[in-house]
Design a protein around this motif. Structure first.
Motif, PDB file in Angstrom:
ATOM      1  N   GLU A 133       0.884  -1.179   0.016  1.00 38.26           N
ATOM      2  CA  GLU A 133      -0.047  -0.049   0.043  1.00 38.26           C
ATOM      3  C   GLU A 133       0.909   1.031   0.159  1.00 38.26           C
TER       4      GLU A 133
ATOM      5  N   GLU B 176       2.508   2.429  -3.437  1.00 38.36           N
ATOM      6  CA  GLU B 176       1.448   2.822  -4.426  1.00 38.36           C
ATOM      7  C   GLU B 176       1.864   4.463  -4.563  1.00 38.36           C
ATOM      8  N   THR B 177       2.045   4.987  -3.586  1.00 38.34           N
ATOM      9  CA  THR B 177       2.604   6.431  -3.729  1.00 38.34           C
ATOM     10  C   THR B 177       4.086   6.756  -3.436  1.00 38.34           C
TER      11      THR B 177
ATOM     12  N   GLU C 106       6.485  -3.055 -10.059  1.00 38.44           N
ATOM     13  CA  GLU C 106       5.143  -2.563  -9.602  1.00 38.44           C
ATOM     14  C   GLU C 106       5.363  -2.801  -8.074  1.00 38.44           C
ATOM     15  N   PRO C 107       4.420  -1.942  -7.396  1.00 40.33           N
ATOM     16  CA  PRO C 107       4.417  -1.912  -5.945  1.00 40.33           C
ATOM     17  C   PRO C 107       4.675  -3.161  -5.270  1.00 40.33           C
TER      18      PRO C 107
END
Length: 507
Positions: free
Chosen positions: A356, A359-360, A406-407
């Motif tokens: 999570e 993602e940022t 990818e995250p």
């Protein structure tokens, strides 16, 4: 890379004038009779033509006692060495002299090289890994500051005030804790005469650092008296020569630049281990980071190698670390409950938390120019969600570009970032090897004493190799899966637990 080879003397298998004098039992055994074995268990051969008999030296498997007096003390010697027994106490227990102690140390070191050649080099040559996690750290210790023989008297008064610091570079697999190498940053074969010769021949005192043959050493050239056109002043030359001569009063050989040692260290590991992708963990040590980017430059450019920083606040008390460990556990369970996850597995919750976060969050920043854009290291670390009992929270950063992942993939990687592998081995070094233990406080309390430190780093390298072999193949530890296995078993190079006699006698 050090390898072991059997001694091959120049044998004479034939009498003068023998018509078969070009034959040897090594390549043409049919030309010889076997005439039994000697008391040392070596083979005796007889030429079929001239009837000359010749005995050859036994190999390690044929005789473990050849050229070895008091061979029976080797197992006990190894146990004492690996259980922090000082040299003088070992000599008292085994009733041997100091010279014999160092002979046995070198003999045991060579036994370990033979063992590693069979059970490490050969299996790894036939294995390949999709991912290899390397954890590298550097420890330092001070050499015993006792002057060399003949350097006493008022002439050398005050010389023992300086401490000669020596570095050890350790690299281990972060997942299995298998220690691939432990190298002392020291060249014990370099002599002052060699340095003088290179300085005169190559004019090393007038070259840039990158052009010097011996720039890897702490003294890359022998100070030369300035010529009429030199800019160096006579008093500067005398001061430089005085510093060099002071260093030479302590121990033979010269220290090697830690960056050079780490480059060679990584190059040898890269030759030993076949891996498609490399993941490296270290602290913010410039010598380690520089070496990694030089040796793995191709893999970094193709995004097959990534470097992670693991930073720990060493000023925390044990109580603070334990409190942070408990806080991390509670925070993860609360986070998972509010997110609706049923699992209470802390590692799974940490992975979901990192997924999570990424993602940022990014470890790099994008730089745009009129012609192109590229990513640079943003120095934007995160706090790892899993705290450790003895260290508390640690911070993680990545110096390479992860933008192609990818995250979820970044989270899978970052979850494994810790320095437990090297810390575990360095703790063993401090606790098991007397010559590399931490300094003791003096009785007056006014300083540190390095009374058990050794005089020559060559013997520190011998002891480290012996400990590394024992640690990898003989010492089991219990992991989260409940299995008691050695690091070698976890890495997959062997399927059994060895003991010291297996190493000494190469069973």
């Amino acid at each position: 890379m050090e390898i072991t080879q059997d001694v091959e003397p120049d044998y004479t298998f034939h009498k003068e004038g023998c018509t078969a004098n070009h034959l040897t039992p090594f390549d043409k055994p049919d030309g010889f009779y076997k005439q039994g074995k000697t008391l040392n268990n070596s083979q005796r051969w007889q030429c079929k033509v001239c009837k000359k008999k010749t005995s050859i030296l036994p190999n390690k498997r044929q005789s473990t006692t050849y050229r070895q007096k008091r061979n029976d003390i080797l197992p006990m010697f190894a146990k004492l060495l690996l259980n922090k027994m000082p040299i003088s106490r070992t000599c008292d227990i085994l009733e041997i002299g100091v010279g014999t102690y160092y002979q046995k140390l070198e003999w045991l070191y060579r036994c370990c090289l033979e063992f590693l050649e069979k059970y490490e080099t050969t299996p790894l040559d036939n294995m390949s890994f999709k991912e290899m996690w390397l954890n590298t750290d550097k420890m330092h210790y001070n050499l015993n500051n006792v002057r060399k023989k003949g350097q006493g008297g008022q002439k050398y008064f005050g010389l023992e005030d300086s401490q000669v610091q020596t570095y050890v570079v350790v690299s281990a697999d972060a997942l299995s804790r298998y220690v691939f190498r432990s190298d002392v940053a020291y060249d014990w074969e370099m002599t002052v005469e060699d340095l003088k010769y290179d300085t005169v021949i190559y004019k090393e005192d007038h070259l840039n650092d990158f052009s010097k043959k011996n720039n890897r050493l702490d003294f890359s050239y022998y100070p030369q008296e300035p010529s009429p056109k030199d800019t160096q002043q006579p008093h500067e030359y005398r001061a430089e020569l005085n510093n060099f001569n002071k260093r030479m009063q302590y121990v033979d050989g010269l220290h090697v630049n830690p960056t050079y040692t780490t480059i060679a260290h990584y190059w040898l590991i890269k030759q030993l281990v076949k891996a498609s992708e490399w993941r490296m963990i270290s602290d913010n040590d410039s010598s380690i980071i520089t070496a990694f980017f030089r040796v793995f430059s191709k893999e970094v450019r193709t995004y097959d190698a990534h470097h992670f920083l693991c930073s720990i606040d060493k000023n925390k008390s044990r109580k603070q670390c334990l409190e942070e460990f408990d806080d991390a556990k509670s925070d993860l369970l609360d986070w998972g409950f509010h997110r609706g996850y049923e699992t209470k597995n802390l590692r799974k919750l940490a992975y979901l938390s990192l997924k999570e976060l990424f993602e940022t969050h990014q470890f790099h920043s994008e730089i745009k120019t009129p012609k192109q854009s590229y990513n640079v290291w943003a120095k934007n670390p995160i706090t790892h969600p899993l705290a450790l009992r003895d260290k508390g929270f640690h911070r993680v950063d990545c110096t390479t570009d992860l933008s192609s992942l990818e995250p979820k993939d970044i989270a899978k990687i970052v979850i494994n970032v810790n320095d437990n592998a090297t810390n575990s081995f360095i703790q063993q070094i401090r606790r098991r090897l007397s010559i590399l233990e931490r300094p003791l406080m003096t009785a007056r309390g006014d300083g540190k004493s390095y009374i058990y430190a050794n005089f020559n780093p060559k013997y520190a390298q011998y002891a480290l190799t012996i400990l590394r072999t024992f640690y990898n193949f003989c010492e089991t530890y219990k992991s989260a899966d409940g299995k008691e296995l050695t690091p070698a078993q976890r890495l997959g190079v062997t399927n059994k637990v060895f003991d010291l006699k297996d190493i000494i006698y190469l069973r």
